[in-house]
Design an enzyme around this catalytic site. Sequence first.
Site, PDB file in Angstrom:
ATOM      1  N   LYS A   1       0.857  -1.188   0.000  1.00 14.32           N
ATOM      2  CA  LYS A   1       0.000   0.000   0.000  1.00 14.32           C
ATOM      3  C   LYS A   1       0.893   1.237   0.000  1.00 14.32           C
ATOM      4  O   LYS A   1       1.763   1.369   0.862  1.00 14.32           O
ATOM      5  CB  LYS A   1      -0.880  -0.004   1.248  1.00 14.32           C
TER       6      LYS A   1
ATOM      7  N   ASP B   1      -3.235   4.253  -2.127  1.00 15.67           N
ATOM      8  CA  ASP B   1      -4.145   4.762  -1.087  1.00 15.67           C
ATOM      9  C   ASP B   1      -4.044   6.285  -1.031  1.00 15.67           C
ATOM     10  O   ASP B   1      -3.476   6.839  -0.102  1.00 15.67           O
ATOM     11  CB  ASP B   1      -3.732   4.114   0.251  1.00 15.67           C
TER      12      ASP B   1
ATOM     13  N   LYS C   1      -6.830   8.344  -1.501  1.00 15.28           N
ATOM     14  CA  LYS C   1      -8.102   8.877  -0.963  1.00 15.28           C
ATOM     15  C   LYS C   1      -8.499  10.197  -1.635  1.00 15.28           C
ATOM     16  O   LYS C   1      -8.630  11.230  -0.979  1.00 15.28           O
ATOM     17  CB  LYS C   1      -7.990   9.094   0.552  1.00 15.28           C
TER      18      LYS C   1
ATOM     19  N   ASP D   1     -12.552  15.509  -4.301  1.00 14.56           N
ATOM     20  CA  ASP D   1     -12.558  16.819  -4.961  1.00 14.56           C
ATOM     21  C   ASP D   1     -13.797  16.860  -5.853  1.00 14.56           C
ATOM     22  O   ASP D   1     -14.646  15.962  -5.777  1.00 14.56           O
ATOM     23  CB  ASP D   1     -11.260  16.991  -5.773  1.00 14.56           C
TER      24      ASP D   1
ATOM     25  N   THR E   1     -11.364   6.165  10.777  1.00 16.89           N
ATOM     26  CA  THR E   1     -11.491   5.597  12.129  1.00 16.89           C
ATOM     27  C   THR E   1     -10.940   6.547  13.191  1.00 16.89           C
ATOM     28  O   THR E   1     -11.138   6.318  14.375  1.00 16.89           O
ATOM     29  CB  THR E   1     -10.776   4.239  12.226  1.00 16.89           C
TER      30      THR E   1
ATOM     31  N   ARG F   1       2.906  -3.015  10.867  1.00 21.09           N
ATOM     32  CA  ARG F   1       3.967  -3.307  11.830  1.00 21.09           C
ATOM     33  C   ARG F   1       4.020  -4.756  12.289  1.00 21.09           C
ATOM     34  O   ARG F   1       5.114  -5.250  12.593  1.00 21.09           O
ATOM     35  CB  ARG F   1       3.835  -2.360  13.031  1.00 21.09           C
TER      36      ARG F   1
HETATM   37  O1  C5P Z   1      -0.724  -2.513  10.811  1.00 19.59           O
HETATM   38  P1  C5P Z   1      -0.318  -1.092  11.068  1.00 19.59           P
HETATM   39  O2  C5P Z   1      -1.110  -0.443  12.183  1.00 19.59           O
HETATM   40  O3  C5P Z   1       1.152  -0.895  11.232  1.00 19.59           O
HETATM   41  O4  C5P Z   1      -0.759  -0.347   9.710  1.00 19.59           O
HETATM   42  C1  C5P Z   1      -0.706   1.014   9.608  1.00 19.59           C
HETATM   43  C2  C5P Z   1      -1.282   1.382   8.270  1.00 19.59           C
HETATM   44  O5  C5P Z   1      -2.714   1.219   8.251  1.00 19.59           O
HETATM   45  C3  C5P Z   1      -1.023   2.830   7.925  1.00 19.59           C
HETATM   46  O6  C5P Z   1      -0.760   2.883   6.526  1.00 19.59           O
HETATM   47  C4  C5P Z   1      -2.300   3.514   8.246  1.00 19.59           C
HETATM   48  O7  C5P Z   1      -2.506   4.622   7.423  1.00 19.59           O
HETATM   49  C5  C5P Z   1      -3.323   2.445   7.964  1.00 19.59           C
HETATM   50  N1  C5P Z   1      -4.553   2.639   8.730  1.00 19.59           N
HETATM   51  C6  C5P Z   1      -4.637   2.413  10.070  1.00 19.59           C
HETATM   52  N2  C5P Z   1      -5.793   2.543  10.752  1.00 19.59           N
HETATM   53  C7  C5P Z   1      -6.851   2.946  10.126  1.00 19.59           C
HETATM   54  C8  C5P Z   1      -6.809   3.232   8.779  1.00 19.59           C
HETATM   55  C9  C5P Z   1      -5.632   3.057   8.096  1.00 19.59           C
HETATM   56  O8  C5P Z   1      -3.650   2.086  10.706  1.00 19.59           O
HETATM   57  N3  C5P Z   1      -7.948   3.039  10.832  1.00 19.59           N
END
Ligand code: C5P
Length: 241
Positions: A36, A63, A65, A68, A127, A218
């Site tokens: 992503k 991604d 988003k 516009d 979120t 992560r």
């Molecule tokens: O799995 P991890 O928390 O490390 O993933 C982080 C990724 O998921 C980031 O790219 C973040 O933008 C995306 N993300 C998120 N929570 C959300 C929406 C997207 O962590 N509610």
Amino acid sequence: MTTEPQSRIFVPLDTPDLGHALGIVKTLRGHVGGVKIGKEFFTALGPEGVRRIMIEDMPLFLDLKFHDIPNTVAGAVRASICLGPAIINVHAAGGRAMMAAAAEAARDEAEKLGLKKPLVLGVTVLTSLDQSDLADIGVSGSTEEQVVRLARLAEASGLDGVVCSGAEIEPLRAALGPDFKLLTPGIRPEWAAAGDQKRILTPGEAVRRGADFLVIGRAITDADDPRDAALRIGAEIADAA
Ligand code: C5P
């Protein structure tokens, strides 16, 4: 995308450092569904950076988003198609005409270039926003109601699915049926640290609830052995599917 259970996993490359991103890609190629690329990477490294990643032959979720006026979003979608993404997204709050323009632009441009049309997903409610944030911007009713309302609008406008939190998978599946694509971040296997994510689901639980794709960062990239982490998550998904 492969048909392996791991093919549902997209790993974020949230870095402005191309070398670091390429390191993640080389480690995980063939072990996850794709990567992503979001606003941080794209703003720092641009389409040229994306092309460098695409050389590695990993499916891409772009991604960005978009949000516009319809004409501008259609142009942005068109411009993104030549990068060959498997998934792109727009804000559902941009409304029916904007989403319809995005869907049509993706179809047209992919056909023109002889590429597979990417899935076009809608972002419903971020979120990071809670009920009181929604009230501040004039949205009454619950977050879930707003998410389902925007997802229905996304479907009616020709989008393929939405990005949603784990808490929203079941109501969306119930409201929109089996074919509407649901992509969910905020996923942690039980054996990984929760980090800054508060409302998290395990990969198995997300798939059991009906998620099609999972964004997992992560838990994989910070693991001692990222390939093994992806493999373990794939096994958990296979058990749940
Ligand atoms: O799995 P991890 O928390 O490390 O993933 C982080 C990724 O998921 C980031 O790219 C973040 O933008 C995306 N993300 C998120 N929570 C959300 C929406 C997207 O962590 N509610």
